[in-house]
Design a protein around this motif. Structure first.
Motif, PDB file in Angstrom:
ATOM      1  N   ALA A 152       0.835  -1.202   0.000  1.00 49.03           N
ATOM      2  CA  ALA A 152       0.000   0.000   0.000  1.00 49.03           C
ATOM      3  C   ALA A 152       0.866   1.247   0.000  1.00 49.03           C
ATOM      4  O   ALA A 152       0.577   2.231  -0.685  1.00 49.03           O
ATOM      5  CB  ALA A 152      -0.937  -0.019   1.200  1.00 49.03           C
ATOM      6  N   ILE A 153       1.928   1.208   0.778  1.00 50.26           N
ATOM      7  CA  ILE A 153       2.830   2.373   0.825  1.00 50.26           C
ATOM      8  C   ILE A 153       3.496   2.568  -0.544  1.00 50.26           C
ATOM      9  O   ILE A 153       3.641   3.697  -1.028  1.00 50.26           O
ATOM     10  CB  ILE A 153       3.884   2.187   1.943  1.00 50.26           C
ATOM     11  CG1 ILE A 153       3.225   2.286   3.312  1.00 50.26           C
ATOM     12  CG2 ILE A 153       5.000   3.197   1.837  1.00 50.26           C
ATOM     13  CD1 ILE A 153       4.151   1.990   4.476  1.00 50.26           C
ATOM     14  N   GLY A 154       3.867   1.458  -1.152  1.00 48.83           N
ATOM     15  CA  GLY A 154       4.479   1.578  -2.495  1.00 48.83           C
ATOM     16  C   GLY A 154       3.509   2.170  -3.509  1.00 48.83           C
ATOM     17  O   GLY A 154       3.880   3.007  -4.357  1.00 48.83           O
ATOM     18  N   THR A 155       2.271   1.725  -3.434  1.00 47.74           N
ATOM     19  CA  THR A 155       1.265   2.255  -4.348  1.00 47.74           C
ATOM     20  C   THR A 155       1.014   3.715  -4.055  1.00 47.74           C
ATOM     21  O   THR A 155       0.897   4.540  -4.979  1.00 47.74           O
ATOM     22  CB  THR A 155      -0.056   1.463  -4.186  1.00 47.74           C
ATOM     23  OG1 THR A 155       0.195   0.093  -4.376  1.00 47.74           O
ATOM     24  CG2 THR A 155      -1.112   1.922  -5.166  1.00 47.74           C
ATOM     25  N   LEU A 156       0.929   4.076  -2.822  1.00 39.23           N
ATOM     26  CA  LEU A 156       0.696   5.462  -2.448  1.00 39.23           C
ATOM     27  C   LEU A 156       1.877   6.340  -2.856  1.00 39.23           C
ATOM     28  O   LEU A 156       1.683   7.482  -3.304  1.00 39.23           O
ATOM     29  CB  LEU A 156       0.451   5.592  -0.934  1.00 39.23           C
ATOM     30  CG  LEU A 156      -0.909   5.098  -0.441  1.00 39.23           C
ATOM     31  CD1 LEU A 156      -0.979   5.196   1.066  1.00 39.23           C
ATOM     32  CD2 LEU A 156      -2.019   5.914  -1.068  1.00 39.23           C
TER      33      LEU A 156
END
Length: 184
Positions: A152-156
């Motif tokens: 999720a952090i990577g996508t964000l």
């Protein structure tokens, strides 16, 4: 020498007219001499002989009495020994019976104790397995959560700007703190 021999022959032929002389008739003198000797021996030796016989009789009676006393003592000791033997045999039988019952009791106690120990070990094993399963499940959840969070952090990071990015991180940290409090 002939005179001497004749004088002895004449001594044997003296008349017995109340005078003292030698009687050369052997058959007539021996029973008289023997009866006189026996009479003297009986008269004077009777007391000594009676004393000897009485002493011998007393020794024999004392010996018989002593042997009877010893016999009675031996019989009493034998009876005492038999009574002690019976008592010891009864005690031995009692110890044997008590020993067998004690062995049986210890055997039953050992079986019961071993059974309880096996049940406790089975319970400990089951608890250990449950604990390890829970720990493994928690570790897997934590890894999955971390991977999801990193994804999720990577996508964000790739889609969001810095300002939006900071607000999303703060919201997620708040949500993560709340989840952590719930799980603890």
């Amino acid at each position: 020498m002939k005179n001497l021999t004749d004088s002895f022959v004449y001594l044997g032929h003296w008349p017995s007219a109340g005078s003292f002389g030698f009687n050369t008739d052997i058959l007539a003198t021996n029973p008289i001499n023997l009866s006189v000797v026996f009479g003297v021996l009986i008269f004077f030796g009777k007391g000594v002989l009676n004393d000897l016989l009485d002493n011998r009789k007393q020794r024999i009676l004392n010996t018989i009495r002593n042997s009877e006393e010893l016999r009675e003592g031996a019989i009493q000791q034998l009876e005492n020994a038999r009574a002690r033997l019976r008592k010891v045999e009864m005690e031995a039988d009692q110890f044997r019976v008590n020993g067998y019952s004690e062995i049986e009791r210890e055997k039953v106690n050992l079986i019961n104790s071993t059974s309880r120990t096996l049940k406790q070990l089975e319970n400990y094993k089951n608890e250990t397995i449950l604990f390890e399963q829970q720990r493994t499940i928690n570790q897997v959840r934590e890894r999955v959560f971390q991977q999801a969070l990193q994804g999720a952090i990577g996508t964000l990071n790739s889609c969001l700007s810095n300002e939006l990015h900071l607000r999303t991180i703060n919201a997620n940290i708040g949500m993560f703190g709340t989840m952590k409090e719930i799980t603890d």
